[in-house]
Design a protein around this motif. Structure first.
Motif, PDB file in Angstrom:
ATOM      1  N   TRP A  24       0.833  -1.202   0.000  1.00 16.36           N
ATOM      2  CA  TRP A  24       0.000   0.000   0.000  1.00 16.36           C
ATOM      3  C   TRP A  24       0.868   1.254   0.000  1.00 16.36           C
ATOM      4  N   ALA A  25       0.412   2.256  -0.718  1.00 16.03           N
ATOM      5  CA  ALA A  25       1.088   3.550  -0.728  1.00 16.03           C
ATOM      6  C   ALA A  25       0.860   4.247   0.611  1.00 16.03           C
ATOM      7  N   ALA A  26       1.726   5.202   0.917  1.00 17.83           N
ATOM      8  CA  ALA A  26       1.605   5.956   2.173  1.00 17.83           C
ATOM      9  C   ALA A  26       0.240   6.639   2.278  1.00 17.83           C
ATOM     10  N   ALA A  27      -0.254   7.150   1.165  1.00 15.53           N
ATOM     11  CA  ALA A  27      -1.557   7.825   1.170  1.00 15.53           C
ATOM     12  C   ALA A  27      -2.689   6.851   1.498  1.00 15.53           C
ATOM     13  N   THR A  28      -2.561   5.608   1.078  1.00 19.32           N
ATOM     14  CA  THR A  28      -3.577   4.597   1.379  1.00 19.32           C
ATOM     15  C   THR A  28      -3.614   4.312   2.872  1.00 19.32           C
ATOM     16  N   VAL A  29      -2.442   4.143   3.462  1.00 19.68           N
ATOM     17  CA  VAL A  29      -2.365   3.896   4.904  1.00 19.68           C
ATOM     18  C   VAL A  29      -2.946   5.088   5.664  1.00 19.68           C
ATOM     19  N   LEU A  30      -2.613   6.282   5.237  1.00 24.08           N
ATOM     20  CA  LEU A  30      -3.138   7.486   5.887  1.00 24.08           C
ATOM     21  C   LEU A  30      -4.658   7.545   5.775  1.00 24.08           C
ATOM     22  N   ASN A  31      -5.195   7.176   4.630  1.00 25.70           N
ATOM     23  CA  ASN A  31      -6.650   7.145   4.447  1.00 25.70           C
ATOM     24  C   ASN A  31      -7.292   6.163   5.421  1.00 25.70           C
ATOM     25  N   PHE A  32      -6.683   4.988   5.581  1.00 21.21           N
ATOM     26  CA  PHE A  32      -7.204   4.007   6.544  1.00 21.21           C
ATOM     27  C   PHE A  32      -7.136   4.550   7.969  1.00 21.21           C
ATOM     28  N   LEU A  33      -6.059   5.253   8.303  1.00 24.06           N
ATOM     29  CA  LEU A  33      -5.936   5.825   9.648  1.00 24.06           C
ATOM     30  C   LEU A  33      -7.019   6.869   9.896  1.00 24.06           C
ATOM     31  N   TYR A  34      -7.332   7.670   8.882  1.00 21.86           N
ATOM     32  CA  TYR A  34      -8.430   8.640   9.017  1.00 21.86           C
ATOM     33  C   TYR A  34      -9.752   7.918   9.268  1.00 21.86           C
ATOM     34  N   ARG A  35      -9.980   6.843   8.525  1.00 17.46           N
ATOM     35  CA  ARG A  35     -11.220   6.063   8.707  1.00 17.46           C
ATOM     36  C   ARG A  35     -11.287   5.466  10.112  1.00 17.46           C
ATOM     37  N   LEU A  36     -10.161   4.905  10.565  1.00 16.13           N
ATOM     38  CA  LEU A  36     -10.124   4.290  11.898  1.00 16.13           C
ATOM     39  C   LEU A  36     -10.360   5.331  12.984  1.00 16.13           C
ATOM     40  N   GLU A  37      -9.863   6.528  12.787  1.00 17.49           N
ATOM     41  CA  GLU A  37     -10.118   7.595  13.756  1.00 17.49           C
ATOM     42  C   GLU A  37     -11.589   7.978  13.737  1.00 17.49           C
ATOM     43  N   ASP A  38     -12.160   8.070  12.557  1.00 22.27           N
ATOM     44  CA  ASP A  38     -13.581   8.402  12.426  1.00 22.27           C
ATOM     45  C   ASP A  38     -14.465   7.333  13.076  1.00 22.27           C
ATOM     46  N   LYS A  39     -14.047   6.083  12.983  1.00 17.93           N
ATOM     47  CA  LYS A  39     -14.810   4.975  13.568  1.00 17.93           C
ATOM     48  C   LYS A  39     -14.549   4.800  15.060  1.00 17.93           C
ATOM     49  N   GLY A  40     -13.557   5.505  15.596  1.00 20.46           N
ATOM     50  CA  GLY A  40     -13.283   5.441  17.022  1.00 20.46           C
ATOM     51  C   GLY A  40     -12.247   4.423  17.450  1.00 20.46           C
ATOM     52  N   TRP A  41     -11.531   3.832  16.515  1.00 22.51           N
ATOM     53  CA  TRP A  41     -10.548   2.792  16.841  1.00 22.51           C
ATOM     54  C   TRP A  41      -9.189   3.352  17.221  1.00 22.51           C
ATOM     55  N   VAL A  42      -8.848   4.538  16.703  1.00 19.40           N
ATOM     56  CA  VAL A  42      -7.586   5.186  17.051  1.00 19.40           C
ATOM     57  C   VAL A  42      -7.848   6.653  17.386  1.00 19.40           C
ATOM     58  N   LYS A  43      -6.920   7.214  18.154  1.00 21.64           N
ATOM     59  CA  LYS A  43      -6.928   8.650  18.438  1.00 21.64           C
ATOM     60  C   LYS A  43      -5.657   9.230  17.842  1.00 21.64           C
ATOM     61  N   SER A  44      -5.784  10.390  17.245  1.00 24.64           N
ATOM     62  CA  SER A  44      -4.597  11.024  16.681  1.00 24.64           C
ATOM     63  C   SER A  44      -4.073  12.076  17.649  1.00 24.64           C
ATOM     64  N   GLY A  45      -2.792  12.357  17.524  1.00 27.02           N
ATOM     65  CA  GLY A  45      -2.154  13.368  18.340  1.00 27.02           C
ATOM     66  C   GLY A  45      -0.986  13.950  17.563  1.00 27.02           C
ATOM     67  N   LYS A  46      -0.282  14.842  18.192  1.00 25.60           N
ATOM     68  CA  LYS A  46       0.887  15.472  17.564  1.00 25.60           C
ATOM     69  C   LYS A  46       2.117  15.193  18.407  1.00 25.60           C
ATOM     70  N   GLU A  47       3.194  14.842  17.750  1.00 29.56           N
ATOM     71  CA  GLU A  47       4.490  14.672  18.411  1.00 29.56           C
ATOM     72  C   GLU A  47       5.509  15.387  17.529  1.00 29.56           C
ATOM     73  N   GLN A  48       5.979  16.505  18.006  1.00 30.41           N
ATOM     74  CA  GLN A  48       6.847  17.395  17.229  1.00 30.41           C
ATOM     75  C   GLN A  48       6.120  17.806  15.950  1.00 30.41           C
ATOM     76  N   ASN A  49       6.607  17.421  14.790  1.00 32.14           N
ATOM     77  CA  ASN A  49       5.968  17.847  13.546  1.00 32.14           C
ATOM     78  C   ASN A  49       5.240  16.714  12.823  1.00 32.14           C
ATOM     79  N   ARG A  50       4.890  15.669  13.532  1.00 27.26           N
ATOM     80  CA  ARG A  50       4.202  14.544  12.879  1.00 27.26           C
ATOM     81  C   ARG A  50       2.977  14.116  13.669  1.00 27.26           C
ATOM     82  N   ASN A  51       2.016  13.583  12.946  1.00 26.79           N
ATOM     83  CA  ASN A  51       0.816  13.039  13.578  1.00 26.79           C
ATOM     84  C   ASN A  51       1.126  11.648  14.110  1.00 26.79           C
ATOM     85  N   THR A  52       0.559  11.334  15.254  1.00 25.14           N
ATOM     86  CA  THR A  52       0.715  10.000  15.833  1.00 25.14           C
ATOM     87  C   THR A  52      -0.667   9.395  16.034  1.00 25.14           C
TER      88      THR A  52
END
Length: 99
Positions: A43-71
């Motif tokens: 999978w391309a990096a953009a595909t993984v990022l799209n899945f992470l957005y979906r997982l956050e929307d569904k409540g499976w992950v929480k996003s945060g910031k660490e320095q200049n990157r999303n975690t």
């Protein structure tokens, strides 16, 4: 729903693969770390990022910031998901009867 919050929406098979990669990372993980765990999928990096957005929307992950990157951090443990999955299969296949 067997100890899982009712706010969680079901995972697709591909989303489940991404969740396993998130769980395989210690602590909060960057998209790059998660992509590394999913290297075999191609999978391309953009595909993984799209899945992470979906997982956050569904409540499976929480996003945060660490320095200049999303975690991304899972909202529940892999063990809790495993128990829920096994219970769901038990109900579906055997009507909830273990014997």
């Amino acid at each position: 729903m067997y100890g899982l919050p009712d706010t969680l929406r079901p995972l697709s098979a591909a989303e489940e693969q991404v969740m396993f990669a998130v769980w395989a990372c210690p602590g909060a993980a960057a998209r790059r770390d998660i992509s590394q765990k999913l290297k075999a999928t191609g999978w391309a990096a953009a595909t993984v990022l799209n899945f992470l957005y979906r997982l956050e929307d569904k409540g499976w992950v929480k996003s945060g910031k660490e320095q200049n990157r999303n975690t991304y951090t899972p909202t529940l443990t892999k063990r809790a998901y495993g128990v829920w999955t096994m219970r769901q299969r038990l109900d579906a296949v055997f009507g909830g009867d273990l014997a």
